[in-house]
Design a protein around this motif. Structure first.
Motif, PDB file in Angstrom:
ATOM      1  N   GLU A 420       0.821  -1.221   0.000  1.00  0.00           N
ATOM      2  CA  GLU A 420       0.000   0.000   0.000  1.00  0.00           C
ATOM      3  C   GLU A 420       0.850   1.264   0.000  1.00  0.00           C
ATOM      4  OE1 GLU A 420      -2.967   2.365   3.099  1.00  0.00           O
ATOM      5  OE2 GLU A 420      -2.895   0.159   3.173  1.00  0.00           O
ATOM      6  N   TRP A 421       1.908   1.287   0.824  1.00  0.00           N
ATOM      7  CA  TRP A 421       2.739   2.476   0.965  1.00  0.00           C
ATOM      8  C   TRP A 421       3.882   2.527  -0.049  1.00  0.00           C
ATOM      9  CZ3 TRP A 421       3.056   1.381   6.910  1.00  0.00           C
ATOM     10  CH2 TRP A 421       1.840   1.755   7.505  1.00  0.00           C
ATOM     11  N   GLY A 422       4.090   1.444  -0.803  1.00  0.00           N
ATOM     12  CA  GLY A 422       5.194   1.415  -1.749  1.00  0.00           C
ATOM     13  C   GLY A 422       6.538   1.502  -1.055  1.00  0.00           C
ATOM     14  N   ALA A 423       6.647   0.862   0.113  1.00  0.00           N
ATOM     15  CA  ALA A 423       7.850   0.977   0.943  1.00  0.00           C
ATOM     16  C   ALA A 423       8.401  -0.394   1.301  1.00  0.00           C
ATOM     17  CB  ALA A 423       7.532   1.734   2.232  1.00  0.00           C
ATOM     18  N   VAL A 424       9.701  -0.430   1.567  1.00  0.00           N
ATOM     19  CA  VAL A 424      10.293  -1.583   2.247  1.00  0.00           C
ATOM     20  C   VAL A 424       9.974  -1.390   3.725  1.00  0.00           C
ATOM     21  CG1 VAL A 424      12.415  -2.764   2.895  1.00  0.00           C
ATOM     22  CG2 VAL A 424      12.128  -1.902   0.559  1.00  0.00           C
ATOM     23  N   LEU A 425       9.215  -2.305   4.286  1.00  0.00           N
ATOM     24  CA  LEU A 425       8.734  -2.159   5.655  1.00  0.00           C
ATOM     25  C   LEU A 425       9.442  -3.161   6.561  1.00  0.00           C
ATOM     26  CD1 LEU A 425       6.655  -0.658   7.429  1.00  0.00           C
ATOM     27  CD2 LEU A 425       5.105  -2.551   7.002  1.00  0.00           C
ATOM     28  N   VAL A 426      10.146  -2.650   7.552  1.00  0.00           N
ATOM     29  CA  VAL A 426      10.845  -3.487   8.519  1.00  0.00           C
ATOM     30  C   VAL A 426      10.041  -3.455   9.818  1.00  0.00           C
ATOM     31  CG1 VAL A 426      12.995  -3.843   9.802  1.00  0.00           C
ATOM     32  CG2 VAL A 426      13.072  -2.958   7.450  1.00  0.00           C
ATOM     33  N   LEU A 427       9.239  -4.496  10.042  1.00  0.00           N
ATOM     34  CA  LEU A 427       8.432  -4.580  11.253  1.00  0.00           C
ATOM     35  C   LEU A 427       9.247  -5.327  12.296  1.00  0.00           C
ATOM     36  CD1 LEU A 427       5.884  -4.101  12.857  1.00  0.00           C
ATOM     37  CD2 LEU A 427       4.858  -6.109  11.756  1.00  0.00           C
ATOM     38  N   LYS A 428       9.782  -4.579  13.253  1.00  0.00           N
ATOM     39  CA  LYS A 428      10.709  -5.146  14.232  1.00  0.00           C
ATOM     40  C   LYS A 428       9.978  -6.031  15.230  1.00  0.00           C
ATOM     41  CE  LYS A 428      12.329  -0.884  14.880  1.00  0.00           C
ATOM     42  NZ  LYS A 428      13.134   0.315  15.214  1.00  0.00           N
ATOM     43  N   GLY A 429      10.721  -6.981  15.803  1.00  0.00           N
ATOM     44  CA  GLY A 429      10.152  -7.890  16.782  1.00  0.00           C
ATOM     45  C   GLY A 429      11.040  -9.095  16.967  1.00  0.00           C
TER      46      GLY A 429
END
Length: 520
Positions: A420-429
């Protein structure tokens, strides 16, 4: 390495059987041998394999058939083996039925668990065993364990035995990693063909322990199907992302990065991010920060160039001209560590997203500001790479939902929002998810609870900035940074355990983690 759902793995096995012609019984035998090899490795440290007591827990499905084949091989090796079964011999079908017969023909002990009476009788045996093999349920389980099995599982988890799970621990959902009430807590899990999503999501990693993947003779062409879009990072893959340096290289060719960070009381965040960027090999680092924070950052990070902005204690719209100037000669920009949440800076973020063609990384307070005006992300479409690195709380604010909703659906939400955001998304955890705008996702197996301390997120930001500045592709830079970040923590944990090391030590360990990867 690809990571699959239970359904995808069943389809792969079906194709291997029907197209390639591998007998299903051979796949079961190979699965059993893979488990036996791990048991032999464990037993090799003991004085005598024959003195080790082993209990194999089996259900009536193919997972139980795997367990019965394991029991037969252990019996042949001279080990003391007993099968505890939750199914009568006549309930087994197909390959599992044959393995039940072969085990009994070999003289193996078979004890049927039908109710509370048998559970009471087996408690002493469980407490006195050395090895427990979990082959009760495989990847087909959904929801909670049956009540009798649940009681038995809780007994297993209170033993001091070494527990090895076949394919996935009983009670862990293969597609989600979720656990309803209880599950087998294994030290090692041997899975077949490809790893399953449940080994890495939710509570799965905690219960699966060390995961061993065995192809069980399924050809690569069936394991490398293009429709599988989730992967787990490995040493070999991440190593290929490392930039190569030449003898002619210098600070001008090793990348220039701009870090917009820091505010009074939060200078440590900028210092940690900068320290990490330098440890990862950036050629030139420039930090834009408020005048009131500049001198402290300058003292803490002598190798960087500090560019102070006059005005408020936190950066506002007056910082844009300086940021734009420094970006004009840089290769990457990171914004957020210790930034503060001055509402005036939202206009700067809008300008960055709209006009800066460099790879842009948003972290920490930059993400919290975006959460106030999420519509500004639309300015980035088609203008340049965007990387976002939220922790679950920041992600919840960006998505306007609860943190628990994020944690319950980490993979799905990360992929959906990356697209949706056109981004590389790093969801930490605990298992960081790196999601790509093209719908792919990468799960990171490195790291430990020691990273749960202040400043480690800033270290990750600096590392990503460094790799971006050195010309690494944005998706690969995120994967490389996350993997090395966890690898550095794992190396520290081997020295001091899962607590006691600091973010500064993680930053300083990054160069050693990179070097260990290069030497593989």
């Amino acid at each position: 390495m690809r990571v699959v759902t239970a359904q995808q793995m069943r389809e792969i096995e079906k194709q291997a059987i029907e197209i390639f012609g591998i007998p299903s019984l051979l796949l079961m035998e190979n699965a059993a041998l893979a488990v036996v090899r791990e048991i032999e490795h464990f037993a090799a440290d003991k004085s005598s394999k024959g003195s080790l007591k082993t209990i194999v827990l089996v259900g009536k499905g193919n997972n139980g058939g795997d367990g019965l084949a394991v029991a037969r091989h252990l019996l042949i090796l001279g080990m003391d083996v007993t099968v505890f079964s939750f199914a009568k011999p006549e309930e087994y079908q197909g390959d599992a039925a044959l393995n039940c017969q072969l085990y009994q023909n070999a003289g193996g002990r078979f004890f049927l668990i039908e109710g509370e009476k048998q559970l009471r009788l087996t408690r002493l045996a469980l407490q006195q065993t050395d090895i427990i093999v979990d082959a009760i349920f495989g990847t087909g389980l959904r929801g909670a364990l049956p009540s009798l099995v649940q009681e038995f599982v809780e007994e297993v988890n209170h033993t001091g035995a070494w527990v090895i799970a076949v394919d996935i621990p009983s009670g862990v959902e293969a597609n989600t990693g979720k656990i309803y009430r209880s599950a087998i807590r294994a030290q090692t899990t041997v899975t077949f063909g490809l790893p399953k999503l449940g080994h890495f999501l939710a509570q799965g990693p905690e219960y699966a322990g060390r995961v061993i993947v065995d192809p069980i003779s399924i050809p690569d062409k069936f394991l490398e199907q293009e429709e599988v879009s989730t992967f787990v990072l490995t040493d070999d893959e991440v190593k290929s992302f490392l930039p190569v340096r030449t003898l002619q290289g210098h600070k001008g060719t090793h990348g220039k990065g701009v870090l917009v960070a820091g505010s009074p009381g939060m200078t440590g965040a900028a210092i940690l991010a900068g320290r990490s960027a330098l440890r990862c090999g950036i050629g030139l680092l420039q930090i834009v920060t408020p005048q009131q924070a500049a001198s402290q950052i300058d003292l803490g990070l002598t190798e960087a160039t500090i560019w102070p902005v006059d005005g408020d204690h936190t950066l506002g719209n007056q910082s844009w001209p300086l940021i734009a100037e420094k970006c004009s000669s840089a290769q990457a920009l990171a914004i957020g560590p210790g930034l503060g949440q001055n509402p005036d800076f939202i206009s700067v973020l809008e300008e960055v997203l709209r006009t800066v063609e460099l790879p842009v990384l948003l972290d920490a307070d930059a993400l919290n500001l975006v959460a106030r005006e999420p519509g500004i992300l639309g300015w980035r479409q088609g203008r340049g790479p965007l990387i976002m690195t939220p922790h679950p709380g920041e992600m919840a604010r960006l998505c306007d939902c609860s943190t628990q909703e994020i944690q319950d659906n980490r993979l799905e939400i990360a992929v959906t929002k990356a697209v949706e955001w056109g981004a590389v998304l790093v969801l930490k955890g605990s298992v960081t998810v790196i999601a790509s705008p093209d719908g792919r996702a990468f799960l990171n197996p490195t790291g430990n609870p020691g990273l749960g301390t202040g400043g480690t997120g800033d270290v990750l930001t600096g590392s990503i900035l460094s790799w971006l500045a050195q010309g690494v592709d944005p998706l690969e830079a995120a994967c490389l940074a996350v993997y090395l970040h966890g690898k550095a923590a794992d190396e520290l944990a081997r020295e001091v355990g899962w607590s006691g090391f600091t973010a500064t030590e993680v930053a300083d360990q990054l160069a050693k983690a990179r070097r260990s990867l290069e030497l593989i």
